[in-house]
Design a protein around this motif. Structure first.
Motif, short mmCIF file in Angstrom:
data_model
loop_
_atom_site.label_atom_id
_atom_site.label_comp_id
_atom_site.label_asym_id
_atom_site.label_seq_id
_atom_site.Cartn_x
_atom_site.Cartn_y
_atom_site.Cartn_z
N VAL A 244 0.93 -1.09 0.08
CA VAL A 244 -0.03 0.10 -0.08
C VAL A 244 0.76 1.07 -0.11
CG1 VAL A 244 -1.94 1.36 1.27
CG2 VAL A 244 -1.66 -1.10 1.23
N LEU A 245 0.85 2.09 -1.02
CA LEU A 245 1.74 3.28 -1.04
C LEU A 245 1.60 4.34 -0.08
CD1 LEU A 245 1.42 1.84 -4.20
CD2 LEU A 245 2.15 4.03 -4.99
N GLY A 246 0.21 4.28 0.53
CA GLY A 246 -0.08 5.52 1.46
C GLY A 246 -0.05 5.05 2.93
N SER A 247 -1.20 4.97 3.36
CA SER A 247 -1.59 4.51 4.82
C SER A 247 -2.78 3.38 4.71
CB SER A 247 -2.04 5.63 5.68
OG SER A 247 -3.23 6.09 5.05
N ILE A 248 -2.71 2.69 5.89
CA ILE A 248 -3.72 1.57 6.40
C ILE A 248 -4.14 1.97 7.61
CG2 ILE A 248 -4.05 -0.96 6.87
CD1 ILE A 248 -1.64 -1.59 5.15
N LEU A 249 -5.50 2.17 7.58
CA LEU A 249 -6.24 2.50 8.93
C LEU A 249 -7.30 1.15 9.22
CD1 LEU A 249 -7.33 6.11 8.04
CD2 LEU A 249 -5.18 5.25 9.25
N ILE A 250 -6.83 0.74 10.36
CA ILE A 250 -7.60 -0.41 10.94
C ILE A 250 -8.65 -0.29 12.12
CG2 ILE A 250 -7.27 -2.66 11.78
CD1 ILE A 250 -4.64 -3.01 10.11
N GLU A 251 -9.58 -0.57 12.35
CA GLU A 251 -10.69 -0.42 13.58
C GLU A 251 -11.33 -1.45 13.77
OE1 GLU A 251 -13.06 3.34 14.42
OE2 GLU A 251 -13.92 2.56 12.66
N GLU A 252 -11.66 -1.71 14.98
CA GLU A 252 -12.58 -2.69 15.50
C GLU A 252 -12.48 -4.15 14.71
OE1 GLU A 252 -16.83 -1.31 15.73
OE2 GLU A 252 -15.98 0.84 16.10
N VAL A 253 -11.40 -4.49 15.19
CA VAL A 253 -11.16 -6.03 14.64
C VAL A 253 -10.77 -6.76 15.99
CG1 VAL A 253 -10.32 -5.27 12.33
CG2 VAL A 253 -8.49 -5.53 14.25
N GLU A 254 -11.11 -8.34 15.69
CA GLU A 254 -11.12 -9.14 16.92
C GLU A 254 -10.66 -10.50 16.11
OE1 GLU A 254 -13.24 -10.61 20.88
OE2 GLU A 254 -14.02 -9.08 19.61
N GLY A 255 -9.67 -10.99 16.90
CA GLY A 255 -9.41 -12.49 16.24
C GLY A 255 -8.95 -12.71 14.89
N CYS A 256 -8.20 -11.57 14.46
CA CYS A 256 -7.86 -11.59 12.95
C CYS A 256 -6.32 -11.83 12.94
CB CYS A 256 -8.27 -10.38 12.52
SG CYS A 256 -10.09 -10.20 12.34
N ILE A 257 -5.89 -12.25 11.57
CA ILE A 257 -4.62 -12.10 11.10
C ILE A 257 -4.46 -11.20 9.86
CG2 ILE A 257 -2.86 -13.64 10.04
CD1 ILE A 257 -3.83 -16.04 11.80
N PHE A 258 -3.47 -10.36 9.85
CA PHE A 258 -3.20 -9.34 9.17
C PHE A 258 -1.60 -9.49 8.44
CE2 PHE A 258 -6.65 -7.31 11.63
CZ PHE A 258 -7.59 -7.01 10.51
N VAL A 259 -1.58 -9.49 7.16
CA VAL A 259 -0.36 -9.54 6.67
C VAL A 259 -0.34 -8.35 5.73
CG1 VAL A 259 1.12 -10.99 5.19
CG2 VAL A 259 -0.28 -12.00 6.65
N MET A 260 0.37 -7.30 5.96
CA MET A 260 0.13 -6.16 5.35
C MET A 260 1.76 -5.43 4.99
SD MET A 260 -3.12 -4.48 7.12
CE MET A 260 -4.65 -4.94 6.44
N ALA A 261 1.79 -4.58 3.96
CA ALA A 261 3.12 -3.88 3.88
C ALA A 261 2.66 -2.33 3.65
CB ALA A 261 4.00 -4.50 2.84
N SER A 262 2.94 -1.39 4.12
CA SER A 262 2.59 0.15 3.85
C SER A 262 3.64 1.18 4.56
CB SER A 262 1.07 0.31 4.63
OG SER A 262 0.87 1.60 4.21
N HIS A 263 3.39 2.12 3.98
CA HIS A 263 4.06 3.42 4.60
C HIS A 263 3.82 3.70 6.02
CE1 HIS A 263 6.72 4.87 0.97
NE2 HIS A 263 5.79 3.83 0.50
N GLN A 264 2.51 3.73 6.16
CA GLN A 264 1.98 3.76 7.70
C GLN A 264 0.77 3.04 7.91
OE1 GLN A 264 -0.50 7.16 8.85
NE2 GLN A 264 1.43 7.96 9.88
N ILE A 265 0.97 2.31 9.19
CA ILE A 265 -0.32 1.82 9.45
C ILE A 265 -0.52 2.21 11.14
CG2 ILE A 265 -0.86 -0.76 10.13
CD1 ILE A 265 1.28 -1.63 8.18
N ARG A 266 -2.14 2.25 10.89
CA ARG A 266 -2.54 2.77 12.22
C ARG A 266 -3.78 1.82 12.93
NH1 ARG A 266 -5.10 8.83 13.67
NH2 ARG A 266 -5.25 8.64 15.80
N ILE A 267 -3.59 1.35 13.94
CA ILE A 267 -4.54 0.35 14.38
C ILE A 267 -5.60 0.88 15.57
CG2 ILE A 267 -4.69 -2.12 15.34
CD1 ILE A 267 -1.88 -2.42 14.03
N HIS A 268 -6.62 0.74 15.45
CA HIS A 268 -7.48 1.31 16.69
C HIS A 268 -8.65 0.38 16.85
CE1 HIS A 268 -10.54 4.05 18.33
NE2 HIS A 268 -9.60 4.50 18.78
N THR A 269 -8.71 0.07 18.31
CA THR A 269 -9.65 -0.97 18.84
C THR A 269 -9.37 -2.28 18.28
OG1 THR A 269 -11.02 0.94 18.67
CG2 THR A 269 -12.16 -1.11 19.49
N ALA A 270 -8.52 -2.92 18.46
CA ALA A 270 -8.13 -4.28 17.97
C ALA A 270 -7.92 -5.12 19.14
CB ALA A 270 -6.70 -4.18 17.20
#
Length: 357
Positions: A244-270
């Protein structure tokens, strides 16, 4: 005899000195050439990176100049909202434009976070968060929600039938969702699915923002590059994403697996989720617990080229440098940890449907 011997020794010494000097000069020349080659290679890589990735600013001062101009423009748009119109439709359009400007500002931070100090990244993101909150407050205040009214039984049945109808996976969400703290722009995406394998191949395509939301027990595989990614309300899902060339915003996740590449990653309520990341800046978590981190490990045909194009081909080790914005003590936050190697999943090729473990 002594004079001849002395002269001979002097000649040998002089010859030896000349040889050592030549050897020393040769070594210096080799070192100089090696250093110049390194500089040339570095400049070449930098030029290739700048030509293949989104433009970034050359200094923090130029970044803050652009950031401040955009911030003032958004604040000005917010200030005139109360007098813009009393028509909800026009107000919604006005808020959509502001939301788009805020998202652009957030992407600006993401694209320049690689060279910005950590404190400046935090301060910039805090400003973006405050702008989002101001927009949401105005939206709630100026666009009244529908009032409750009784309906006859026929209308009630029709309403229930409409609610249970399965929506299309590419339906666009509203710009401001009642369920999320992020102002989400309209974008294509995958939404409202349960127990499915969802695959998108964007290789050779120009894709802007993409949204993944309201999934339960699904597996998502996105091949190719995106400009930005929004993830909302996922439970027991696996998500494999190309660069991902820009940013990844993640919110309200539970019991998950994420495999990601990005310049910025922000995780909220995980909660209780694992993140396999490659990221240019430090990952940010907020209001999260039981989250674990490991290095990015994903393969599909052409991924190396995609990573180079996104300037994500080098491992920065930032996946292990997590900032918890709600943990202010000097000691390690208890909300995140490094995922033990013996518990990490092995991921192979996401291009096919049967080879991920």
């Amino acid at each position: 005899m002594d004079e001849k011997k002395t002269a001979s020794n002097a000649g040998e010494t002089e010859a030896l000195d000349d040889a050592l000097q030549k050897k020393h000069l040769s070594m210096l020349e080799r070192l100089s050439n090696r250093h110049q080659n390194r500089l040339d290679n570095a400049l070449t890589r930098r030029s290739e990176s700048e030509s293949s990735s989104s433009p970034s600013f050359e200094s923090t001062s130029s970044f803050f100049s652009r950031f401040s101009d955009s911030k003032r423009s958004i604040e000005s748009q917010l200030a005139v909202s109360r007098t813009a119109s009393s028509d909800p439709t026009q107000l919604k359009s006005h808020f959509e434009k502001i939301s788009a400007s805020i998202s652009d500002l957030e992407k600006l931070v993401a694209e320049n976070s690689y060279f910005l100090p950590s404190y400046d990244v935090r301060a910039s993101l805090k400003t973006v968060s405050d702008l989002k909150q101001s927009l949401e407050n105005l939206n709630s205040e100026l666009i009244p929600k529908k009032k409750f009214s009784f309906r006859n039984k026929a209308n009630k049945k029709e309403s229930i039938a409409q609610e249970v109808k399965e929506p299309s996976p590419l339906n666009c969400s509203s710009v401001i969702s009642d369920k999320t703290s992020f102002a989400v722009r309209e974008s294509p995406g995958l939404r409202n699915r349960k127990g499915e394998v969802l695959m998108e191949d964007f290789r050779g395509k120009e894709v802007g923002e993409f949204t993944i939301s309201d999934l339960d027990c699904c597996e998502v595989r996105i091949i190719g590059c995106l400009r930005a990614l929004f993830v909302h309300r996922l439970k027991n899902c696996k998500v494999y994403v190309g660069p991902v060339l820009g940013s990844i915003l993640i919110e309200e996740v539970e019991g998950c697996i994420f495999v990601m590449a990005s310049h910025q990653i922000r995780i909220h309520t995980a909660k209780k989720s694992d993140f396999y990341l490659r990221v240019r800046s430090r990952p940010i978590i907020e209001d999260s617990s039981g989250v674990r981190f490991a290095p990015y490990h994903l393969t599909y045909e052409g991924i190396e080229e995609d990573l180079r194009g996104a300037s994500l081909d080098e491992e920065t080790e930032n996946w292990a440098n997590v900032d918890d914005f709600k943990w202010l003590r000097a000691i390690q936050s208890p909300n995140w940890s490094i995922l033990p190697e013996n518990e990490r999943v092995r991921i192979t090729n996401t291009s096919t449907l049967d080879n991920i473990e």
